[in-house]
Design a protein around this motif. Structure first.
Motif, PDB file in Angstrom:
ATOM      1  N   LYS A 166      58.969  66.027  -3.770  1.00 12.71           N
ATOM      2  CA  LYS A 166      60.055  66.769  -3.110  1.00 12.71           C
ATOM      3  C   LYS A 166      59.626  67.507  -1.846  1.00 12.71           C
ATOM      4  O   LYS A 166      60.447  67.745  -0.972  1.00 12.71           O
ATOM      5  CB  LYS A 166      60.724  67.730  -4.086  1.00 12.71           C
ATOM      6  CG  LYS A 166      59.886  68.921  -4.451  1.00 12.71           C
ATOM      7  CD  LYS A 166      60.604  69.875  -5.359  1.00 12.71           C
ATOM      8  CE  LYS A 166      59.622  70.979  -5.687  1.00 12.71           C
ATOM      9  NZ  LYS A 166      60.096  72.089  -6.287  1.00 12.71           N
ATOM     10  N   LYS A 190      64.145  62.056   3.318  1.00 12.00           N
ATOM     11  CA  LYS A 190      65.075  62.944   2.617  1.00 12.00           C
ATOM     12  C   LYS A 190      66.495  62.727   3.157  1.00 12.00           C
ATOM     13  O   LYS A 190      67.187  63.645   3.572  1.00 12.00           O
ATOM     14  CB  LYS A 190      64.656  64.403   2.780  1.00 12.00           C
ATOM     15  CG  LYS A 190      65.420  65.337   1.870  1.00 12.00           C
ATOM     16  CD  LYS A 190      64.991  66.778   2.055  1.00 12.00           C
ATOM     17  CE  LYS A 190      65.870  67.657   1.193  1.00 12.00           C
ATOM     18  NZ  LYS A 190      65.579  69.061   1.364  1.00 12.00           N
ATOM     19  N   PRO A 250      70.215  61.449   2.203  1.00 11.51           N
ATOM     20  CA  PRO A 250      71.056  61.178   1.029  1.00 11.51           C
ATOM     21  C   PRO A 250      71.442  59.703   0.947  1.00 11.51           C
ATOM     22  O   PRO A 250      71.795  59.079   1.955  1.00 11.51           O
ATOM     23  CB  PRO A 250      72.285  62.062   1.257  1.00 11.51           C
ATOM     24  CG  PRO A 250      71.817  63.137   2.179  1.00 11.51           C
ATOM     25  CD  PRO A 250      70.783  62.493   3.058  1.00 11.51           C
ATOM     26  N   LYS A 265      73.711  65.532  -2.026  1.00 10.06           N
ATOM     27  CA  LYS A 265      72.580  65.586  -1.094  1.00 10.06           C
ATOM     28  C   LYS A 265      71.218  65.486  -1.773  1.00 10.06           C
ATOM     29  O   LYS A 265      70.225  65.185  -1.119  1.00 10.06           O
ATOM     30  CB  LYS A 265      72.652  66.850  -0.247  1.00 10.06           C
ATOM     31  CG  LYS A 265      72.488  68.140  -1.027  1.00 10.06           C
ATOM     32  CD  LYS A 265      72.598  69.356  -0.114  1.00 10.06           C
ATOM     33  CE  LYS A 265      72.595  70.630  -0.907  1.00 10.06           C
ATOM     34  NZ  LYS A 265      71.318  71.139  -1.250  1.00 10.06           N
ATOM     35  N   ASN A 266      71.161  65.716  -3.087  1.00  8.06           N
ATOM     36  CA  ASN A 266      69.876  65.666  -3.793  1.00  8.06           C
ATOM     37  C   ASN A 266      69.453  64.256  -4.190  1.00  8.06           C
ATOM     38  O   ASN A 266      68.330  64.068  -4.663  1.00  8.06           O
ATOM     39  CB  ASN A 266      69.926  66.557  -5.036  1.00  8.06           C
ATOM     40  CG  ASN A 266      70.098  68.016  -4.687  1.00  8.06           C
ATOM     41  OD1 ASN A 266      69.619  68.459  -3.654  1.00  8.06           O
ATOM     42  ND2 ASN A 266      70.796  68.751  -5.516  1.00  8.06           N
ATOM     43  N   LYS A 267      70.320  63.294  -4.036  1.00  5.19           N
ATOM     44  CA  LYS A 267      69.981  61.906  -4.359  1.00  5.19           C
ATOM     45  C   LYS A 267      69.622  61.205  -3.057  1.00  5.19           C
ATOM     46  O   LYS A 267      70.483  60.790  -2.290  1.00  5.19           O
ATOM     47  CB  LYS A 267      71.148  61.190  -5.061  1.00  5.19           C
ATOM     48  CG  LYS A 267      71.604  61.898  -6.328  1.00  5.19           C
ATOM     49  CD  LYS A 267      70.477  62.080  -7.317  1.00  5.19           C
ATOM     50  CE  LYS A 267      70.898  62.935  -8.485  1.00  5.19           C
ATOM     51  NZ  LYS A 267      69.763  63.346  -9.293  1.00  5.19           N
ATOM     52  N   THR A 268      68.309  61.121  -2.814  1.00  7.70           N
ATOM     53  CA  THR A 268      67.823  60.665  -1.512  1.00  7.70           C
ATOM     54  C   THR A 268      67.072  59.339  -1.591  1.00  7.70           C
ATOM     55  O   THR A 268      66.667  58.894  -2.668  1.00  7.70           O
ATOM     56  CB  THR A 268      66.875  61.715  -0.901  1.00  7.70           C
ATOM     57  OG1 THR A 268      65.700  61.787  -1.715  1.00  7.70           O
ATOM     58  CG2 THR A 268      67.551  63.081  -0.789  1.00  7.70           C
ATOM     59  N   SER A 275      75.204  61.147 -11.636  1.00 14.82           N
ATOM     60  CA  SER A 275      75.591  62.026 -10.523  1.00 14.82           C
ATOM     61  C   SER A 275      76.977  61.675 -10.002  1.00 14.82           C
ATOM     62  O   SER A 275      77.769  62.563  -9.674  1.00 14.82           O
ATOM     63  CB  SER A 275      74.577  61.929  -9.382  1.00 14.82           C
ATOM     64  OG  SER A 275      73.374  62.532  -9.754  1.00 14.82           O
ATOM     65  N   PRO A 305      75.552  69.926  -8.595  1.00 16.72           N
ATOM     66  CA  PRO A 305      74.189  69.495  -8.921  1.00 16.72           C
ATOM     67  C   PRO A 305      73.473  70.583  -9.716  1.00 16.72           C
ATOM     68  O   PRO A 305      73.562  71.767  -9.393  1.00 16.72           O
ATOM     69  CB  PRO A 305      73.538  69.298  -7.548  1.00 16.72           C
ATOM     70  CG  PRO A 305      74.683  69.013  -6.632  1.00 16.72           C
ATOM     71  CD  PRO A 305      75.829  69.839  -7.162  1.00 16.72           C
TER      72      PRO A 305
END
Length: 178
Positions: free
Chosen positions: A26, A33, A35, A50-53, A110, A120
């Motif tokens: 991370k 990074k 999405p 946005k956390n699924k990159t 997600s 999230p």
């Protein structure tokens, strides 16, 4: 029974590693990074968030392949061969399928969470704990047809381990959410 639990754990290790990869990387590879959904929305809601990159996608699959290769090396050298539920000679396909399945399962969860307007990190039990394993088991099915008992054991083991590992990560400040 202990040997069966260890076999199931050993079998699903590439999926576990794939699921942990986004957390492990991370703080690196900032250029990846991006999405996966490119911040696009459906009916005003993020597709995945946005956390699924792409960083998580790439490293999730890569870490699963590396884990499957390590299992192959062990298998090929008679190390831990009593834990092998499959022939690891096809390590690349095993790792690719388990890693892709783990990431796809997480993305599917997600997607559903966004449709349910859950943010999230918000709890979504038991899907938060099982999404990646269900995806991995579905994807690897052409290479590894497991009995229902082994599938249930993997799911139960995952529920327990996921909660324990997430609490350890949370209290050691690796993760922000339990």
């Amino acid at each position: 029974m202990l040997n069966l639990i260890l076999q199931c754990f050993y079998f699903i290790l590439p999926a576990y590693v794939a699921n942990m990869a986004p957390v492990i990387v991370k703080d690196g590879f900032k250029s990846l990074k991006i999405p996966i959904d490119f911040n696009k929305k459906i009916l005003g809601r993020n597709i995945f968030g946005k956390n699924k990159t792409f960083r998580g996608l790439i490293f999730g699959i890569l870490f699963a392949i590396i884990m499957a290769y390590i299992q192959f090396v062990f298998y090929n050298n008679g190390i831990l061969d009593s834990l092998a539920l499959i022939d690891y000679s096809n390590w690349l396909s095993t790792g690719l399928l388990m890693g892709s399945g783990a990431i796809f399962g997480d993305l599917a969860e997600s997607f559903i969470k966004r449709r349910l307007n859950l943010r999230p990190g918000e709890s979504f039990i038991p899907f938060d704990q099982l999404d990646f394993v269900i995806g991995a088991l579905i994807f690897v099915y052409p290479l590894a047809i497991l009995s229902l008992n082994k599938i249930i054991l993997i799911l139960l083991l995952t529920l327990i381990l996921h909660v324990v590992v997430n609490h350890i990560a949370y209290y050691s400040r690796i993760m922000k959410e339990k």
